[in-house]
Design an enzyme around this catalytic site. Structure first.
Site, mmCIF file in Angstrom:
data_model
loop_
_atom_site.group_PDB
_atom_site.id
_atom_site.type_symbol
_atom_site.label_atom_id
_atom_site.label_comp_id
_atom_site.label_asym_id
_atom_site.label_seq_id
_atom_site.Cartn_x
_atom_site.Cartn_y
_atom_site.Cartn_z
ATOM 1 N N GLU A 59 35.557 47.276 38.687
ATOM 2 C CA GLU A 59 36.131 46.810 37.400
ATOM 3 C C GLU A 59 35.152 46.485 36.192
ATOM 4 O OE1 GLU A 59 37.419 43.102 39.318
ATOM 5 O OE2 GLU A 59 38.483 43.986 41.111
ATOM 6 N N HIS A 115 46.828 45.177 43.365
ATOM 7 C CA HIS A 115 47.149 43.753 43.537
ATOM 8 C C HIS A 115 48.196 43.320 42.488
ATOM 9 C CE1 HIS A 115 43.662 42.721 45.784
ATOM 10 N NE2 HIS A 115 42.781 43.147 45.033
ATOM 11 N N ASN A 130 36.206 51.950 41.283
ATOM 12 C CA ASN A 130 37.548 51.137 41.671
ATOM 13 C C ASN A 130 37.982 50.066 40.525
ATOM 14 O OD1 ASN A 130 39.235 50.306 44.030
ATOM 15 N ND2 ASN A 130 37.935 48.378 44.121
ATOM 16 N N GLU A 148 43.333 48.049 47.520
ATOM 17 C CA GLU A 148 43.258 46.796 47.922
ATOM 18 C C GLU A 148 44.829 45.991 47.681
ATOM 19 O OE1 GLU A 148 40.529 44.568 45.419
ATOM 20 O OE2 GLU A 148 39.119 46.057 45.454
ATOM 21 N N ASP A 154 48.024 44.472 47.522
ATOM 22 C CA ASP A 154 48.889 43.189 48.087
ATOM 23 C C ASP A 154 50.103 42.981 47.016
ATOM 24 O OD1 ASP A 154 47.476 41.875 46.314
ATOM 25 O OD2 ASP A 154 46.287 40.716 47.958
HETATM 26 O O1 G3I Z 1 32.149 31.857 52.253
HETATM 27 C C1 G3I Z 1 32.231 30.578 51.222
HETATM 28 C C2 G3I Z 1 32.093 29.369 51.977
HETATM 29 O O2 G3I Z 1 30.973 29.333 52.517
HETATM 30 C C3 G3I Z 1 32.417 28.367 50.996
HETATM 31 O O3 G3I Z 1 32.355 27.030 51.168
HETATM 32 C C4 G3I Z 1 33.492 28.324 50.080
HETATM 33 C C5 G3I Z 1 33.722 27.536 48.934
HETATM 34 O O4 G3I Z 1 34.084 28.172 47.635
HETATM 35 O O5 G3I Z 1 33.670 29.598 49.310
HETATM 36 C C6 G3I Z 1 33.490 30.944 50.336
HETATM 37 O O6 G3I Z 1 33.488 32.052 49.764
HETATM 38 C C7 G3I Z 1 34.601 32.588 49.222
HETATM 39 C C8 G3I Z 1 34.879 34.033 49.466
HETATM 40 O O7 G3I Z 1 35.852 34.442 48.749
HETATM 41 C C9 G3I Z 1 35.368 33.862 50.971
HETATM 42 O O8 G3I Z 1 36.364 33.350 51.013
HETATM 43 C C10 G3I Z 1 34.430 32.549 47.511
HETATM 44 O O9 G3I Z 1 34.235 31.221 46.970
HETATM 45 C C11 G3I Z 1 35.589 33.148 46.940
HETATM 46 O O10 G3I Z 1 35.343 33.426 45.424
HETATM 47 C C12 G3I Z 1 35.658 34.621 47.526
HETATM 48 O O11 G3I Z 1 36.859 35.139 46.763
HETATM 49 C C13 G3I Z 1 36.934 36.466 46.985
HETATM 50 C C14 G3I Z 1 37.099 37.128 45.535
HETATM 51 O O12 G3I Z 1 37.174 38.644 45.819
HETATM 52 C C15 G3I Z 1 35.748 36.861 44.709
HETATM 53 O O13 G3I Z 1 36.086 37.359 43.452
HETATM 54 C C16 G3I Z 1 38.235 36.959 48.082
HETATM 55 O O14 G3I Z 1 37.810 36.460 49.092
HETATM 56 C C17 G3I Z 1 38.302 38.338 47.807
HETATM 57 O O15 G3I Z 1 39.617 38.555 48.386
HETATM 58 C C18 G3I Z 1 38.306 39.033 46.424
HETATM 59 O O16 G3I Z 1 38.444 40.302 46.440
HETATM 60 C C19 G3I Z 1 38.377 41.123 45.319
HETATM 61 C C20 G3I Z 1 37.764 42.260 45.286
HETATM 62 O O17 G3I Z 1 36.462 42.351 45.867
HETATM 63 C C21 G3I Z 1 37.727 43.102 44.034
HETATM 64 N N1 G3I Z 1 39.194 43.401 43.618
HETATM 65 C C22 G3I Z 1 39.736 42.239 43.417
HETATM 66 C C23 G3I Z 1 39.934 41.257 44.628
HETATM 67 C C24 G3I Z 1 40.709 40.055 44.353
HETATM 68 O O18 G3I Z 1 39.840 39.257 43.449
#
Ligand code: G3I
Length: 343
Positions: A156, A233, A197, A263, A265
């Protein structure tokens, strides 16, 4: 005589039915088997901590033949302090994949999101950042050398208008970081396929042209890059013309590059109406068809095993139901759309 002819007839019908069943599959045939028959990798983004849940793990190994970590291999989750790494979750995913004969798509080496606090909390010189990035890539790619089929090396970094995005790495190192990252990743694991990607890059317009321009330059400069990931997405309003998507894949093929759907969905506003599920199914079918028809599209990965573990409701409140299995892991119309197409 008539009796024998009748029995022979029955036998022929039975053998034909069996052959059709074996060749085409039936409704109980999991996606994994159907995908293998189509020489396609079909997969899901996973969370390593859920792999001990038998329902989650069994669904994964039954339906999918490739996995990718949703968060476990990102810089922030991996590196709590400078020079320190915690590979527990990433290792669990890679070991699970090896045990279940599933290749891994590594995600992601260089991205502006989910960076460690220690990296964000202070100023660095360009040289320091180059050294940090180099160390990170050699540490992570080196650890999994020979175990990762493909890496998302850079994620990105093209803005909506097609120019290089203003982000942590572009600002800190400059555009060169992209080429450096690919070269280091290749050095650390020469067998791994290396991908750029991005999202909203499958259609027509400045963003997809920007992505094309970036990877075309990399190819021309002899940078080791093997493919482009289309994230996919989308919402149920997605309406990219499939012929445009096909043309996009073709121009990447002309550069010698693969395409992976990385990815996918399709999020739906709540409450979920049956018509929305049908529309969602149509979008999954369209993208799967485009992938199957493209000579260079070899992998189709969805962002989450089921609606029970999707990132969508957290980030887009009021939206959900974005995957092909519902919260009880039951197939939705989108599952059957893909299933039918693969058959
Ligand atoms: O694991 C921590 C936890 O310990 C904490 O208490 C909690 C509170 O905020 O956060 C948890 O981490 C989160 C993590 O997901 C796991 O659930 C992060 O805050 C959260 O920001 C993170 O979001 C991820 C996101 O990328 C970050 O930008 C999503 O799960 C994940 O699906 C998403 O994936 C991205 C790809 O990598 C790249 N392309 C876009 C896609 C969707 O945004």
């Amino acid at each position: 005589m008539k009796k024998y002819l009748f029995l022979l007839g029955l036998l022929i019908v039975f053998i034909t039915a069996c052959a059709l069943w074996v060749v085409k599959g039936n409704n109980d045939t999991p996606l994994r088997i159907l995908a293998q028959r189509n020489h396609l990798y079909i997969g899901a983004a996973v969370n390593g901590w859920y792999l001990t849940d038998p329902y989650y793990a069994n669904t994964l190994t039954r339906e999918f033949n490739i996995i990718t970590p949703e968060n476990a291999m990102k810089f922030g989750p991996l590196s709590p302090a400078q020079g320190e790494y915690n590979f527990t979750e990433a290792d669990a995913i890679v070991n699970f994949a090896i045990e279940n004969d599933m290749p891994v798509r590594g995600h992601v080496l260089v991205w502006t999101n989910q960076l460690p606090d220690w990296l964000l909390d202070r100023q660095w010189t360009r040289d320091e950042l180059i050294e940090i990035l180099r160390n990170h890539i050699f540490t992570v790619v080196g650890r999994y050398r020979g175990k990762i089929m493909a890496w998302d090396v850079v994620n990105e970094t093209i803005a909506d208008d097609g120019t290089l995005a203003d982000n942590f790495w572009t600002n800190g190192i400059g555009p060169d970081y992209i080429e450096m990252a690919f070269r280091w990743a290749h050095e650390a694991d020469p067998e791994a396929l290396l991908f750029y990607n991005d999202f909203n890059a499958e259609g027509a317009g400045p963003k997809s042209d920007g992505v094309y321009g970036l990877v075309a330059d990399l190819v021309q400069n002899g940078v080791p890059i093997h493919g482009v990931g289309f994230e996919m997405h989308t919402t149920i309003d997605w309406n990219v013309d499939p012929t445009i998507m096909a043309a996009n894949m073709e121009r990447l093929e002309a550069l010698g590059l693969e395409v992976h759907i990385t990815e996918m969905d399709v999020r739906i506003p709540s409450p979920v109406e049956p018509a929305a599920l049908e529309r969602q199914a149509e979008i999954y079918r369209t993208v799967m068809r485009a992938c199957l028809e493209a000579a260079n599209c070899t992998t189709f990965i969805m962002w989450g095993v089921s609606d029970a573990h999707s990132w969508i409701p957290w980030v887009y409140p009021g939206w959900g139901s974005a995957t092909i299995l519902d919260e009880e892991y039951q197939p939705k119309p989108a599952y059957w759309a893909i299933h039918t197409l693969l058959k």
